[in-house]
Enzyme design. Structure first.
Site, PDB file in Angstrom:
ATOM      1  N   ASP A 156      11.720  31.478  77.110  1.00  0.00           N
ATOM      2  CA  ASP A 156      12.002  31.639  75.675  1.00  0.00           C
ATOM      3  C   ASP A 156      12.136  30.261  75.044  1.00  0.00           C
ATOM      4  OD1 ASP A 156      13.669  31.966  73.202  1.00  0.00           O
ATOM      5  OD2 ASP A 156      13.549  34.068  73.776  1.00  0.00           O
ATOM      6  N   LEU A 157      11.307  29.972  74.035  1.00  0.00           N
ATOM      7  CA  LEU A 157      11.379  28.683  73.350  1.00  0.00           C
ATOM      8  C   LEU A 157      12.672  28.603  72.528  1.00  0.00           C
ATOM      9  CD1 LEU A 157       7.704  28.226  72.093  1.00  0.00           C
ATOM     10  CD2 LEU A 157       8.828  27.065  73.996  1.00  0.00           C
ATOM     11  N   ASP A 199       8.435  34.321  70.551  1.00  0.00           N
ATOM     12  CA  ASP A 199       8.409  33.044  71.266  1.00  0.00           C
ATOM     13  C   ASP A 199       8.694  33.230  72.754  1.00  0.00           C
ATOM     14  OD1 ASP A 199      10.996  33.878  70.954  1.00  0.00           O
ATOM     15  OD2 ASP A 199      11.815  31.914  70.446  1.00  0.00           O
TER      16      ASP A 199
END
Length: 543
Positions: A156-157, A199
């Site tokens: 997960d960004l 994301d």
């Protein structure tokens, strides 16, 4: 055909061998064949064409072909047949078949595109979540016999939302594309890299030991951290949180697997982001988070199914000055599997997953409805308390909702007192002050709950505009046995009165404590020694 307006490029074949050699030499739009050639019939030609490309139209032009033979040819896939003594039909037939073939090709391209979208992400070209889950499901089943070990990685960004909000979705999309290129460099041919949504990315590492997977995750984490995303000459620092879980013969199903990886990823975020967490069954913190995640889905479902219920707990005035004004608090319960669940079981999860505005909205709406239907909301006296969370104070639309409900139910705002905890008010001080000020302007009252836990925050009373102080029950319970607790209760009461506020003692469990509070000068008492919480229907019957 040239006279008919076509620009013709053609090939010639008079045997099965020459047709098989000619077909691959070009992209053909049409095949025109005689019916009977020496050792080579139209049915032979049709079979070869269909094996090469089923989409190429085939027209028979013959000097002599019977109706039965023509019908059989059409059944096998010939698109038309034309007699040589009626070649005026040829050009219209060619135009028709080319048009129909164009339509067929367009439909096939559309179907292929739909099939692609069904399995791949249109932005990054990576496998999408649906296809990823399908492959994961197959891998879990295949891992049982013979036993094999794989690893699922959930990424997960961390800064994606900031970039998306400040620079727009085009910048966010570009960051996702750049991240995709970066991740592709680290996976093998047998691995699967997917964009799972927003994301979030997922990687299936087939036949991969834990040690190797952790080293790979660290390389990815380090490279993403070193990557500088620039948009409009403005650089952004990017990092990634990674959750990992093994896949082996003990794995139950792919749904549980994804849940565990997601859990580990969010645990990595909680620890400060830019980190890696390996899921372990023995990790108490991860188990707590899993419980909270399960509660989060239950809470949403409970709101949709209207499975929350309101209880009411009356307060007792300790001074004759307030004997004419009934006071009480609305309390929340959840109906789950035939039993009632107290807020302490699900409120932490609601706070973590930002669901408190949803719950608070349900409570306020239903409390206002009860006050309107019972007549209490339009009585000359009385104050009825409703809890609000700190996160709700930051919801810009909640104040508008309160005004809408007030107009809809036609109750007197002075009959309602919203209460928030002291710690929530201080943690959200600016939002709390603005929200309380706007709400009090409409006539509502406010109470500061759990007061006294943070004694250093007494000075905040000059900043936070409230009408009531609720003295924290942890001091009230031991009032008779502990002189320090008694002194704290006296201090809270004295400070509250000095600020022009009414005071309420919580957790009052017996008559001696009630008498001591009256001696100190506390205005109201609340607790099981005064009245136990009861469903609204019971309270209405007792009135």
């Amino acid at each position: 055909m040239k006279k008919g307006g076509f620009s013709v490029e053609h090939g010639w074949a008079d045997s099965a061998a020459s047709l098989s050699q000619t077909l691959p030499t070009n992209t053909w739009d049409l095949v025109i064949t005689d019916h009977n050639m020496m050792g080579f019939s139209s049915s032979d030609a049709l079979k070869i064409v269909k094996e090469f490309d089923e989409g190429i139209p085939v027209i028979i032009v013959s000097g002599a072909i019977g109706e039965e033979v023509a019908a059989e040819a059409m059944r096998l896939g010939v698109h038309d047949y034309i007699m040589k003594d009626n070649l005026t039909r040829l050009i219209p037939a060619i135009r028709r078949e080319l048009k129909q073939n164009e339509n067929r090709q367009a439909r096939l391209r559309a179907e292929a595109h739909i099939d692609y979208l069904f399995s791949y992400d249109s932005l990054t070209g990576l496998t999408n979540r649906q296809e990823f889950e399908k492959r994961l499901h197959v891998l879990v089943r295949a891992s049982k016999n013979p036993p094999r070990q794989h690893v699922l990685m959930f990424l997960d960004l961390d800064q994606f939302k900031i970039i998306n909000d400040t620079c727009g979705h085009i910048a966010g999309d570009e960051l996702l594309v750049q991240t995709t290129h970066l991740l592709k460099r680290h996976i093998r041919n047998q691995d699967t890299l997917a964009r799972l949504g927003g994301d979030e990315f997922g990687i299936i590492l087939e036949d991969c030991p834990q040690e190797h997977a952790l080293k790979l995750a660290e390389r990815i984490r380090s490279e993403v951290k070193e990557h500088r995303f620039v948009w409009g000459d403005k650089p952004f620092a990017v990092s990634v949180s990674i959750g990992m879980v093994k896949i082996d013969q003990h794995t139950k199903n792919h749904h549980e697997l994804l849940s565990c990886a997601d859990l580990a990823c969010y645990a990595a975020k909680d620890k400060g982001r830019n980190g890696i967490t390996w899921y372990s069954e023995d990790d108490a913190e991860l188990h707590q988070r899993r419980d909270e995640m399960q509660w989060a889905s239950r809470i949403k479902q409970a709101v949709e199914e209207n499975r929350f219920t309101l209880y009411f707990q009356p307060m007792r005035p300790l001074s004759s000055a307030y004997s004419h004004s009934p006071h009480g608090e609305f309390l929340l319960r959840l109906k789950q599997d035939g039993r009632l669940v107290a807020p302490g079981a699900f409120i932490p999860a609601a706070e973590r997953y930002n669901l408190m505005p949803l719950i608070d909205g349900w409570v306020v709406n239903n409390a206002f409805r009860y006050l309107a239907e019972s007549g209490l909301g339009n009585a000359r006296e009385g104050v009825y308390f409703i809890n609000l969370s700190g996160t709700t104070l930051s919801d810009k639309h909640f104040f508008e909702q309160i005004q809408d409900w007030l107009k809809f139910y036609h109750i007197i705002p002075q009959r309602v007192c919203f209460e928030i905890t002291e710690t929530a008010a201080i943690a959200n001080l600016i939002n709390a002050v603005d929200f309380i000020a706007e709400t009090r302007e409409k006539g509502f009252k406010f109470a500061l709950d759990d007061f006294g836990v943070g004694l250093s925050s007494f000075s905040y009373l000059k900043t936070i505009p409230v009408d009531y102080l609720k003295i924290d029950g942890s001091f009230v319970k031991n009032l008779l046995a502990d002189p320090i607790d008694e002194g704290i209760v006296e201090a809270c009461n004295r400070i509250g009165h000095a600020a022009g506020l009414k005071t309420i003692a919580e957790f009052v469990e017996d008559d001696p404590t009630t008498h001591a509070l009256a001696r100190i000068g506390v205005d109201f008492a609340q607790g099981y020694g005064i009245a136990t919480p009861a469903p609204l229907q019971e309270y209405r019957r007792k009135r």
